[in-house]
Design a protein around this motif. Structure first.
Motif: not given
Length: 93
Positions: A46, A56, A68, A71, A74
């Protein structure tokens, strides 16, 4: 491929600044190495640490998970780093 340490060093820095920046890089590397494997990879990809940056969606495709979920991983990883022993010298959790 660009290394983490080369991204952290500027030719305009003093020797002290360079040493501090290198130590910060070592702290960051230790914090990343302490993460679970998927979270570790998500942050590397990332933020382009030792590689190119990925979206992503691209990371999701590489790991076989949704955008998602990437995310979420992360955010989880960043929280772990903020609260890790390795980065405790940089900030309070």
């Amino acid at each position: 491929s660009v290394s983490l340490s080369s991204q952290l060093v500027s030719p305009d820095e003093s020797a002290d600044q360079t040493a501090i920046r290198r130590e910060m890089g070592n702290i960051l590397r230790a914090a990343l190495d302490a993460l679970p494997e998927r979270e570790h990879r998500v942050l590397l990809w990332r933020y382009g640490i030792d590689s190119e940056t990925y979206t992503l969606d691209a990371i999701g495709s590489k790991l076989g998970i949704s955008r998602e979920r990437v995310r979420q991983l992360e955010q989880q990883a960043l929280k772990r780093i903020r609260c890790s022993e390795a980065t405790a010298v940089l900030s309070a959790c």
